[in-house]
Design a protein around this motif. Structure first.
Motif, PDB file in Angstrom:
ATOM      1  N   ALA A  56     -44.495  19.828  43.093  1.00  0.00           N
ATOM      2  CA  ALA A  56     -44.912  18.493  42.625  1.00  0.00           C
ATOM      3  C   ALA A  56     -46.117  18.530  41.865  1.00  0.00           C
ATOM      4  O   ALA A  56     -47.030  18.882  42.140  1.00  0.00           O
ATOM      5  N   ARG A  84     -40.635  18.175  39.543  1.00  0.00           N
ATOM      6  CA  ARG A  84     -40.691  17.260  40.628  1.00  0.00           C
ATOM      7  C   ARG A  84     -42.131  16.474  40.601  1.00  0.00           C
ATOM      8  O   ARG A  84     -43.210  17.021  40.208  1.00  0.00           O
ATOM      9  N   ALA A  86     -45.159  14.249  41.240  1.00  0.00           N
ATOM     10  CA  ALA A  86     -46.244  14.166  42.256  1.00  0.00           C
ATOM     11  C   ALA A  86     -45.801  12.969  43.138  1.00  0.00           C
ATOM     12  O   ALA A  86     -45.278  11.758  42.537  1.00  0.00           O
ATOM     13  N   PRO A  87     -45.942  13.190  44.361  1.00  0.00           N
ATOM     14  CA  PRO A  87     -45.631  12.001  45.195  1.00  0.00           C
ATOM     15  C   PRO A  87     -46.521  10.837  45.055  1.00  0.00           C
ATOM     16  O   PRO A  87     -46.128   9.712  45.298  1.00  0.00           O
ATOM     17  N   THR A  88     -47.691  10.769  44.232  1.00  0.00           N
ATOM     18  CA  THR A  88     -48.405   9.422  43.958  1.00  0.00           C
ATOM     19  C   THR A  88     -47.788   9.002  42.523  1.00  0.00           C
ATOM     20  O   THR A  88     -48.185   8.014  42.261  1.00  0.00           O
ATOM     21  N   SER A  93     -38.350   8.222  41.953  1.00  0.00           N
ATOM     22  CA  SER A  93     -38.346   9.338  41.665  1.00  0.00           C
ATOM     23  C   SER A  93     -39.521  10.369  42.000  1.00  0.00           C
ATOM     24  O   SER A  93     -39.366  11.616  41.983  1.00  0.00           O
ATOM     25  N   SER A  94     -40.510   9.846  42.606  1.00  0.00           N
ATOM     26  CA  SER A  94     -41.765  10.696  42.934  1.00  0.00           C
ATOM     27  C   SER A  94     -41.220  11.780  44.170  1.00  0.00           C
ATOM     28  O   SER A  94     -40.434  11.202  44.974  1.00  0.00           O
ATOM     29  N   GLY A  95     -41.816  12.820  44.074  1.00  0.00           N
ATOM     30  CA  GLY A  95     -41.386  13.858  44.829  1.00  0.00           C
ATOM     31  C   GLY A  95     -40.029  14.523  45.073  1.00  0.00           C
ATOM     32  O   GLY A  95     -39.765  15.732  45.299  1.00  0.00           O
ATOM     33  N   ARG A  96     -39.089  13.848  43.986  1.00  0.00           N
ATOM     34  CA  ARG A  96     -37.572  14.257  43.995  1.00  0.00           C
ATOM     35  C   ARG A  96     -37.739  15.658  42.930  1.00  0.00           C
ATOM     36  O   ARG A  96     -38.257  15.307  41.891  1.00  0.00           O
TER      37      ARG A  96
END
Length: 177
Positions: A56, A84, A86-88, A93-96
């Motif tokens: 990510a 992927r 970044a979760p931020t 779509s974040s993290g996917r």
């Protein structure tokens, strides 16, 4: 001097036959990724990409799909960009795990650059920029359409194509420079 109706019809028919024949020869269907294909990094075509290898927030990975029988799809039009976010990152779509065609929608060049910090794909030919967090939307340059996405899935730790492209990949301008 005006031409006869017969001459006009013969000429039109001849041009139509020539155009259809040329079209059949020049425009064979590309060998695009298909559901069930596994992915291989472009720089290691004999390896299979694992889901854990896609970090990510890291730059995208250029990959080529492999048919279920293991044969590599050889067309440059089959190349994909896998990442992927970044979760931020903002958006759903974040993290996917995300996949996009690597072929620019402007002139068909390979989108091979990444703008870190902005997290954008960059086509080096004419400067088109695409935002993977916004479904491949064009955010700069002459590209007329977003990069088509392709659904991916994790199957026993390996990345696999799960469906078809969201739109037809490839350039839309007819330019090849």
């Amino acid at each position: 001097m005006p031409c006869s109706r017969r001459t006009l019809l013969q000429t039109s028919l001849g041009c139509t036959v020539m155009a259809k024949t040329a079209g059949a020869m020049d425009f064979a269907a590309p060998d695009w990724a298909e559901p069930g294909d596994r992915l291989s990094p472009a720089d290691h075509p004999t390896e299979t990409l694992r889901a854990r290898d896609i970090i990510a927030g890291a730059p995208p990975i250029l990959v080529s799909p492999r048919k279920p029988d293991g044969e590599l799809r050889g067309s440059r039009f089959s190349q994909l960009l896998i990442l992927r976010l970044a979760p931020t990152a903002n958006g759903p779509s974040s993290g996917r795990l995300l996949g996009y065609t690597a072929i620019c929608s402007h002139a068909g060049c390979v989108v091979s650059s990444w703008i870190p910090g902005l997290n954008l794909f960059l086509c080096p030919c004419h400067g088109s920029e695409y935002d993977p967090a916004r479904h491949g939307a064009v955010v700069g340059g002459p590209a007329p359409a977003p990069l088509p996405s392709i659904p991916l899935q994790d199957v026993s730790g390996l990345v696999e194509v799960a469906g078809h492209f969201s739109a037809r990949p490839g350039g839309r301008t007819g330019r090849t420079d």
